[in-house]
Design a protein around this motif. Structure first.
Motif, mmCIF file in Angstrom:
data_model
loop_
_atom_site.group_PDB
_atom_site.id
_atom_site.type_symbol
_atom_site.label_atom_id
_atom_site.label_comp_id
_atom_site.label_asym_id
_atom_site.label_seq_id
_atom_site.Cartn_x
_atom_site.Cartn_y
_atom_site.Cartn_z
ATOM 1 N N GLY A 62 5.075 -6.283 22.455
ATOM 2 C CA GLY A 62 5.059 -5.739 21.097
ATOM 3 C C GLY A 62 4.882 -4.221 21.120
ATOM 4 N N VAL A 63 3.939 -3.743 21.947
ATOM 5 C CA VAL A 63 3.700 -2.299 22.039
ATOM 6 C C VAL A 63 4.944 -1.604 22.583
ATOM 7 C CG1 VAL A 63 2.308 -0.502 23.105
ATOM 8 C CG2 VAL A 63 1.238 -2.630 22.394
ATOM 9 N N LEU A 64 5.565 -2.220 23.607
ATOM 10 C CA LEU A 64 6.755 -1.628 24.213
ATOM 11 C C LEU A 64 7.869 -1.503 23.176
ATOM 12 C CD1 LEU A 64 7.552 -0.613 26.979
ATOM 13 C CD2 LEU A 64 8.542 -2.836 27.485
ATOM 14 N N LEU A 65 8.018 -2.546 22.364
ATOM 15 C CA LEU A 65 9.037 -2.502 21.309
ATOM 16 C C LEU A 65 8.783 -1.318 20.383
ATOM 17 C CD1 LEU A 65 11.432 -3.950 19.921
ATOM 18 C CD2 LEU A 65 9.776 -5.235 18.601
ATOM 19 N N LEU A 66 7.530 -1.178 19.926
ATOM 20 C CA LEU A 66 7.195 -0.062 19.038
ATOM 21 C C LEU A 66 7.445 1.279 19.723
ATOM 22 C CD1 LEU A 66 3.835 -1.355 17.488
ATOM 23 C CD2 LEU A 66 6.100 -1.368 16.469
ATOM 24 N N ALA A 67 7.056 1.358 21.018
ATOM 25 C CA ALA A 67 7.182 2.621 21.744
ATOM 26 C C ALA A 67 8.642 3.000 21.932
ATOM 27 C CB ALA A 67 6.487 2.512 23.101
ATOM 28 N N VAL A 68 9.473 2.016 22.328
ATOM 29 C CA VAL A 68 10.890 2.294 22.557
ATOM 30 C C VAL A 68 11.558 2.720 21.258
ATOM 31 C CG1 VAL A 68 13.085 1.195 23.064
ATOM 32 C CG2 VAL A 68 11.147 0.836 24.581
ATOM 33 N N VAL A 69 11.241 2.014 20.186
ATOM 34 C CA VAL A 69 11.858 2.361 18.904
ATOM 35 C C VAL A 69 11.451 3.778 18.489
ATOM 36 C CG1 VAL A 69 11.865 1.820 16.457
ATOM 37 C CG2 VAL A 69 12.091 -0.005 18.116
ATOM 38 N N ALA A 70 10.158 4.101 18.632
ATOM 39 C CA ALA A 70 9.694 5.436 18.242
ATOM 40 C C ALA A 70 10.422 6.493 19.060
ATOM 41 C CB ALA A 70 8.183 5.542 18.443
ATOM 42 N N THR A 93 1.727 -12.528 19.303
ATOM 43 C CA THR A 93 1.374 -13.938 19.102
ATOM 44 C C THR A 93 2.623 -14.805 19.005
ATOM 45 O OG1 THR A 93 1.344 -13.753 16.708
ATOM 46 C CG2 THR A 93 -0.737 -13.383 17.835
ATOM 47 N N THR A 94 3.732 -14.224 18.526
ATOM 48 C CA THR A 94 4.943 -15.037 18.393
ATOM 49 C C THR A 94 5.511 -15.395 19.759
ATOM 50 O OG1 THR A 94 6.436 -13.143 18.340
ATOM 51 C CG2 THR A 94 5.500 -13.840 16.259
ATOM 52 N N LEU A 95 5.112 -14.640 20.794
ATOM 53 C CA LEU A 95 5.630 -14.914 22.136
ATOM 54 C C LEU A 95 4.725 -15.864 22.904
ATOM 55 C CD1 LEU A 95 6.645 -11.276 22.984
ATOM 56 C CD2 LEU A 95 8.185 -13.180 22.583
ATOM 57 N N GLY A 96 3.526 -16.090 22.397
ATOM 58 C CA GLY A 96 2.573 -16.934 23.103
ATOM 59 C C GLY A 96 2.985 -18.387 23.030
ATOM 60 N N PRO A 97 2.415 -19.224 23.914
ATOM 61 C CA PRO A 97 2.804 -20.627 23.967
ATOM 62 C C PRO A 97 2.534 -21.366 22.645
ATOM 63 C CG PRO A 97 0.894 -20.165 25.372
ATOM 64 C CD PRO A 97 1.441 -18.852 24.942
ATOM 65 N N HIS A 98 1.416 -21.100 22.005
ATOM 66 C CA HIS A 98 1.127 -21.817 20.763
ATOM 67 C C HIS A 98 0.918 -20.841 19.627
ATOM 68 C CE1 HIS A 98 0.806 -25.392 23.146
ATOM 69 N NE2 HIS A 98 -0.044 -24.751 23.933
ATOM 70 N N GLY A 99 1.628 -19.723 19.685
ATOM 71 C CA GLY A 99 1.420 -18.723 18.658
ATOM 72 C C GLY A 99 0.040 -18.101 18.747
ATOM 73 N N ARG A 100 -0.529 -18.110 19.972
ATOM 74 C CA ARG A 100 -1.853 -17.515 20.150
ATOM 75 C C ARG A 100 -1.701 -16.109 20.712
ATOM 76 N NH1 ARG A 100 -5.085 -18.649 17.383
ATOM 77 N NH2 ARG A 100 -6.704 -17.945 18.760
ATOM 78 N N PRO A 101 -2.676 -15.246 20.412
ATOM 79 C CA PRO A 101 -2.631 -13.899 20.969
ATOM 80 C C PRO A 101 -2.682 -13.953 22.491
ATOM 81 C CG PRO A 101 -4.291 -14.072 19.258
ATOM 82 C CD PRO A 101 -3.835 -15.457 19.552
#
Lengths: 344, 329
Positions: free
Chosen positions: B284-292, B268-276
């Motif tokens: 977000g998933v990629l970030l979690l996956a790469v970190v894991a 949501t932080t990447l969306g135009p108006h903070g929308r999902p």
């Protein structure tokens, strides 16, 4: 679950008759729900007592209280946060880190006991770590303005990770005089843990239900703008609610180390039970708001269900489902009574 | 809000822009650090393994979560839909039924979970959080009763049908089937939310439910549809989960829940108006996956990895919400 019960009973202005009747129906429905929860609880107790006479022995009832102690104390913490954060569970107050908090604090307690620090140090450390986790939550919610659901979710991950670092995913045994005293039976064969639950509940009922601070916390939760306008220190009260919740996690940790003679892996599994217990407590209150007393009753209700099912030989597999159905029934009933439009 | 001088507003905008892309900056930074520090990280095999093993299933579940969060709710029973889909799929395949039929049954079982949620939310007026929490508990009992207390159900390697194995391990033009499905599901939901009329109604309900209702939009029906769709999407993940590991493990879907919530809200932080939005969720998933994956390769104590992941999510959230904190003061 904000109830506007008072306003409905006070019909000073001469309203049309249909309006009166609608209010009467709403009032009847609300009171039947209010007492309905007690009636349901009594009915369940009665069925257990009738089908399994052993259920009502003092020893067994003591067991129900004792086995509910850990969940109860954690649910009190959740209740305090929900009171101060408002009832909207997505944007309002919630503390998902409670179960992990208990796991970490219990691990710290057990590790300190293993390292030959005394009980006093271990108790202080467990309470301290609980409060510290609460303080981190408070900082994230109040200062960083992260939505509580997410802030406590992240803190939950960190706490669960730290717990694993300490325990290496094993059980750390802990056995001291203080712990054996806590896990022993007191007067009349009633576990000390049962008294611990009642003592924590008594303190919190007084603090939350009967002090000005407690009342202010309700004001902050139900209408933050109004609370701020009338000069309440909203941020401090909300922060305080998270620290109090963290402390409850620390207290539960001590009880859990005593109950299990050591730290436990998988405390995170309790999270959803804590949420359900705290939310179910709403129906055991007069105005359908979260209260410590209501949460105590809902904890005991769930505890009696588990215990009674065991005595009746009903598979424990049903317990979760019954809890789920209960919460749905209860919430459906409450939402029917609320005026349309304000429920998300 | 008071009126700001123009230059302050502009400076604020640059800062906001930086803050808005915290998640992407964090993703790039993490990738650079891992590539530099761990020789085995930036290899094609490993990057593929990140996508197949860490990313794909969580991505599908998170896309389902994105739908419900976009409609202003939340779905705590995503794992239940995953589990029931996996359960029906594995039971029917074991029973010797055709794989396509079993897969349909799996999707149906997941959809049933969603329809139950939809009934609770739109007919009984229960808030989504509590309704799906109740479903989660009932689903837990249901699985215990069906599996004799939570025993896994294995498909012996000898009887695994080829098309079943293909679903879990196959490749279409060198692209793993699981990733093709992520692209299909993600594309469909992204188009739905961005381009379709229905998507606009969903987003309108998510922003201001009452306004949407007063504007004559079918809020109740669309809300129900959202929960059904979310569960259907999760059911796809359930099929892939069991096809990958040849087993149904009770309540294993719940492991996705908290990460899916985290990924959706980072998105949501990447969306135009903070929308999902689907793209943000996938980042977000990629970030979690790469970190894991990176922490796993780093040889860092396994238990510290959890702490690291938690801290990282915490900082991304803190940075992302810094914007909200500033504007509200």
């Amino acid at each position: 679950m904000s109830a506007s019960g008072g306003a409905i009973l006070r019909s000073e202005s001469r309203a049309p008759r249909r309006e009166d009747r609608r209010r009467l129906v709403a009032w009847l429905a609300r009171s039947s729900l209010r007492f309905g929860s007690y009636v349901a609880f009594a009915l369940v107790l009665f069925v257990f007592a009738w089908r399994a006479p052993a259920f009502v022995s003092l020893g067994n009832l003591g067991n129900v209280f004792g086995q509910s102690a850990i969940l109860g104390v954690l649910a009190f913490g959740m209740t305090i946060v929900i009171i101060g954060g408002g009832s909207n569970v997505v944007t309002g107050g919630i503390d998902l880190s409670l179960a992990a908090n208990m796991g970490l604090s219990a691990a710290i307690y057990a590790a300190l006991v293993q390292a030959d620090f005394g009980d006093a140090v271990a108790v202080a450390a467990a309470l301290g770590s609980g409060a510290a986790i609460g303080a981190v939550n408070a900082f994230s919610v109040v200062s960083l303005r992260i939505v509580p659901l997410l802030a406590t979710l992240a803190v939950m991950n960190i706490a669960a990770g730290l717990e694993l670092v300490i325990t290496q995913n094993t059980v750390i045994a802990a056995d001291t005089n203080f712990l054996s005293l806590l896990s022993s039976n007191g007067v009349g064969g009633v576990p000390i843990l049962a008294f611990a639950l009642l003592a924590v509940a008594a303190v919190l009922i007084v603090a939350v239900q009967y002090t000005p601070t407690g009342l202010r916390l309700y004001a902050v939760g139900e209408f933050p703008e109004a609370a701020r306008a009338s000069g309440l220190r909203v941020n401090w009260l909300v922060a305080g609610s998270y620290v109090a919740s963290g402390l409850c996690g620390g207290i539960a940790a001590i009880l859990s180390v005593a109950y299990l003679s050591g730290s436990t892996t998988g405390s995170g599994d309790m999270l959803l039970s804590i949420v359900v217990t705290a939310l179910l407590g709403v129906v055991f209150s007069r105005r359908l708001v979260p209260t410590i007393g209501g949460t105590l009753l809902s904890t005991l209700f769930v505890g009696s269900l588990i215990n009674g099912f065991q005595l009746l030989g009903v598979s424990s597999y049903w317990v979760n489902g019954v809890q789920g159905v209960l919460i749905l029934l209860v919430v459906a009933a409450t939402s029917v009574l609320r005026p349309q439009g304000n429920g998300l | 809000m008071t009126v700001q001088p123009l230059w302050e507003a502009r400076r604020g905008r640059v800062a906001d822009r930086l803050v808005q892309y915290t998640a992407i900056i964090a993703l790039i930074a993490v990738m650079i650090v891992f590539s530099a520090a761990i020789p085995t990280f930036a290899t094609p095999q490993n990057l593929k393994s990140v996508l197949v093993n860490n990313f794909a299933l969580l991505a599908i579940v998170s896309i389902g979560m994105t739908l419900t969060v976009a409609a202003g709710g939340i779905d705590l029973s995503v794992g239940t839909a995953v589990d029931f889909s996996s359960l029906a799929f594995v039971f029917l395949v074991l029973g010797g039924h055709a794989v396509w039929l079993s897969a349909l049954a799996g999707l149906g079982a997941g959809l049933a979970v969603g329809l139950f949620n939809a009934f609770l939310i739109t007919r009984l007026g229960i808030t989504p959080f509590l309704a799906t929490l109740g479903t989660l508990f009932i689903g837990h009992s249901g699985q215990q009763l069906l599996t004799g207390g939570g025993n896994p159900v294995y498909i012996p390697p000898a009887v695994v049908p080829p098309s079943f194995a293909f679903l879990g391990h196959g490749e279409i033009l060198c692209v793993p089937v699981v990733l093709v499905l992520v692209a299909m599901v993600g594309g469909a939901v992204a188009i739905l939310l961005k381009r379709a009329r229905l998507g606009r109604i969903i987003l309108a309900i998510g922003v201001q439910r009452s306004v949407a209702w007063y504007s004559g939009l079918p809020t109740s029906g669309v809300t129900g549809l959202v929960y059904a769709l979310s569960a259907l999407v999760c059911a796809v993940a359930g099929l892939l989960l069991s096809a990958t590991v040849n087993v149904y493990v009770p309540y294993s879907g719940n492991a996705f829940l908290l990460n899916a919530i985290g990924a959706t809200f980072i998105g949501t932080t990447l969306g135009p108006h903070g929308r999902p939005n689907v793209a943000g969720t996938l980042i977000g998933v990629l970030l979690l996956a790469v970190v894991a994956n990176g922490l796993l390769l780093s040889g860092l104590n396994f238990y510290w990895q959890q702490v690291g992941t938690g801290l990282l999510i915490f900082f991304v959230l803190a940075a992302s919400f810094a914007k909200a904190a500033r504007t509200s003061e």
